[in-house]
Design an enzyme around this catalytic site. Sequence first.
Site, short mmCIF file in Angstrom:
data_model
loop_
_atom_site.label_atom_id
_atom_site.label_comp_id
_atom_site.label_asym_id
_atom_site.label_seq_id
_atom_site.Cartn_x
_atom_site.Cartn_y
_atom_site.Cartn_z
N GLN A 85 7.62 -2.98 -3.21
CA GLN A 85 7.56 -3.77 -4.26
C GLN A 85 8.26 -4.94 -4.40
OE1 GLN A 85 8.68 -2.02 -8.51
NE2 GLN A 85 6.50 -0.22 -8.18
N HIS A 107 9.12 3.26 -12.66
CA HIS A 107 9.98 3.46 -12.39
C HIS A 107 11.16 2.53 -12.45
CE1 HIS A 107 13.17 5.57 -10.50
NE2 HIS A 107 13.15 5.27 -9.21
#
Length: 330
Positions: A85, A107
Amino acid sequence: MKVYYDSDADLSVLADKTIAVLGYGSQGHAHALNLHDSGLKVVVGLYAGSPSWQSAQADGLTVQTCAEAAANADLIMMLVPDMVQPQVYRDEVLPSLKAGKVLAFAHGFNIHYGQIHPPADVDVIMIAPKGPGHLVRRQFKEQRGVPNLIAISRDASGKAHKIALAYSKGIGGTRAGVIETTFREETETDLFGEQAVLCGGIMELIQSGFETLVEAGYKPEIAYFECLHEMKLIVDLIYEGGMSRMFYSVSDTAEFGGLTRGPRVVGEESKQAMKKILQEIRSGEFATEWILENQAKAPRFKALRRMMQESRIEQVGKDLRTMMSWIAKP
């Protein structure tokens, strides 16, 4: 505790928005397809040459590179793996982030541990289904849903909460119920559950039980059945009705043995170890260790994975599972 349902969420909040779902794995495919089926405009973002590109197109979705999808979207959901990410964010997402856009996660790891720093004029939210992607998709198709957690890290627009609830409704979460949390709470409890109980504690308990029986002279196959194979029966009972349901369903001998001997196996020493693990999570020590491990190309992680795959219990289980026609072959 407030629980939000369909009547609390307004899908029209996203009606004129384009949603980019970056990633098409377990969660990515479920989010994208559920949002699409809810009548929202969805584009899937993938890297050029991704094996998922054709799959997403075959499912009737528009596919673009992550950079194109992020540039064209009003809401960007980051569903690529945690360790990927930050780079995807820096290279593909950040250049097109501007005031009024929404950055979403399933998350909280990279926000909570400071690996991603969104601009101050962007909403930052989380919508986290409490189930794997295939279950999120299947429940949606069956007109049901999987419970969701939502969290707001930054509410630049003043509408972040409504947007999070609308997104949750779009993937079916409000059908089951949505609970509000924080990025910190979701991240730290999720990591703790994985490490101390679900993926760490249970695995070591199974392994130790298996080794204890084998070292005492019992057949490895019998040890496998008793310490690993029957775990599913017990977990299913707990899942369906809690520990009381499990103890009600097993024999009185098993219940008495479990209640009197269990605390001798997982007692105060184990609880103190759990507290130490939680401390490492809360302080960021684990996050730093994991980030550095990936920066070094994960040598320790790969070695530990290989050792687990080559362990005796795994080899015994591989043979025994050929006898079990009801288990889907990988």
